[in-house]
Write an enzyme that holds these catalytic residues in place. Structure first.
Site, PDB file in Angstrom:
ATOM      1  N   LYS A  87      -3.724 -12.458   0.284  1.00  0.00           N
ATOM      2  CA  LYS A  87      -3.397 -11.117  -0.232  1.00  0.00           C
ATOM      3  C   LYS A  87      -2.531 -10.304   0.470  1.00  0.00           C
ATOM      4  CE  LYS A  87      -6.503  -7.513  -2.116  1.00  0.00           C
ATOM      5  NZ  LYS A  87      -7.855  -6.774  -1.881  1.00  0.00           N
TER       6      LYS A  87
HETATM    7  O1  G3P Z   1      -9.725  -4.210  -2.951  1.00  0.00           O
HETATM    8  C1  G3P Z   1      -8.862  -3.403  -3.516  1.00  0.00           C
HETATM    9  C2  G3P Z   1      -9.518  -2.225  -4.176  1.00  0.00           C
HETATM   10  O2  G3P Z   1     -10.398  -2.861  -5.498  1.00  0.00           O
HETATM   11  C3  G3P Z   1     -10.153  -1.011  -3.536  1.00  0.00           C
HETATM   12  O3  G3P Z   1     -10.908  -0.147  -4.470  1.00  0.00           O
HETATM   13  O4  G3P Z   1     -12.457   1.825  -4.502  1.00  0.00           O
HETATM   14  O5  G3P Z   1     -11.317   1.458  -2.638  1.00  0.00           O
HETATM   15  O6  G3P Z   1     -10.141   2.271  -4.813  1.00  0.00           O
HETATM   16  P1  G3P Z   1     -11.113   1.228  -4.198  1.00  0.00           P
END
Ligand code: G3P
Length: 219
Positions: A87
């Site tokens: 990633k």
């Molecule tokens: O892993 C990346 C993403 O899915 C993070 O989500 O909820 O922290 O914005 P969030």
């Protein structure tokens, strides 16, 4: 559409896997820290443990932000397990690294994508997955789902093979809407995936069926 779980929590990964709908796992440094996974050896062992649970791809994020370090870190991550997807953040050195990894047959997930221009660049660089963060766009009063629609249109126009991995998914309707738009993958917390199960008419209907069966059972 593939279902990935967005967590580093092994119990939740097991639960999603046991449900029979899990196609992979995404992690990020915040999710690893949330589980208390710190230090090189612990982080490496945790990625290996995740790879043992799921049948699909496991995204492991680099911490480096300059090209040479991203390559070094990404190659080490890719060597951990055949399921590892490196990633890489959507920054200049990250885009260069995507091209390098693509030329070496190493799978990548371009993360922190918030515009269709960034997604176009990730596809041009040969990313395996692109991760638009739809929930974080919604958080700043910008329609995250529109971004998925725009990327779908652009990728289909030119036949880009990069898979659209809708990330920062927060609730079950995000998942349903991503499926309608044609996202290739969603990554979501377990709560959003299991929420797809729920409908009050299902619960009421089942309760009625079981009650009617019980009435007849003694006859
Ligand atoms: O892993 C990346 C993403 O899915 C993070 O989500 O909820 O922290 O914005 P969030």
């Amino acid at each position: 559409m593939k279902f990935f779980i967005d967590t580093a929590n092994l119990a939740q990964i097991h639960e999603a896997h046991d449900l029979g709908v899990l196609d992979g796992v995404t992690t990020n440094p915040s999710l690893m820290a949330k589980e208390g996974i710190t230090g090189h050896d612990n982080i490496v062992n945790h990625y290996k443990a995740i790879c043992e649970i799921t049948d699909g791809d496991v995204s492991a994020e680099v911490i480096a932000t300059n090209y040479n370090e991203i390559i070094k870190e990404g190659e080490a991550l890719a060597k951990l397990h055949s399921k590892i997807v490196v990633k890489v953040p959507m920054i200049k050195d990250g885009v260069k690294a995507l091209r390098y990894f693509s030329s070496k047959g190493i799978k990548t997930n371009c993360t922190l994508v918030f515009s269709s221009g960034q997604a176009l660049l990730a596809a041009k660089a040969g990313a395996t997955y692109v991760s638009p963060f739809i929930g974080r766009l919604d958080d700043v009063s910008t329609d995250g789902l529109s971004l998925i629609e725009d990327i779908r249109l652009i990728y289909d126009n030119y036949g880009f093979k990069t898979q659209i991995l809708a990330a920062s998914v927060r609730h079950p309707m995000h998942i349903v809407d991503c499926a309608k738009i044609g996202a290739d993958v969603i990554t979501a917390p377990l709560s959003a995936i299991t929420a797809l199960l729920k409908h009050p008419l299902t619960d009421n209907g089942l309760a009625q069926f079981l009650a009617d069966h019980a009435k007849g059972a003694g006859k």
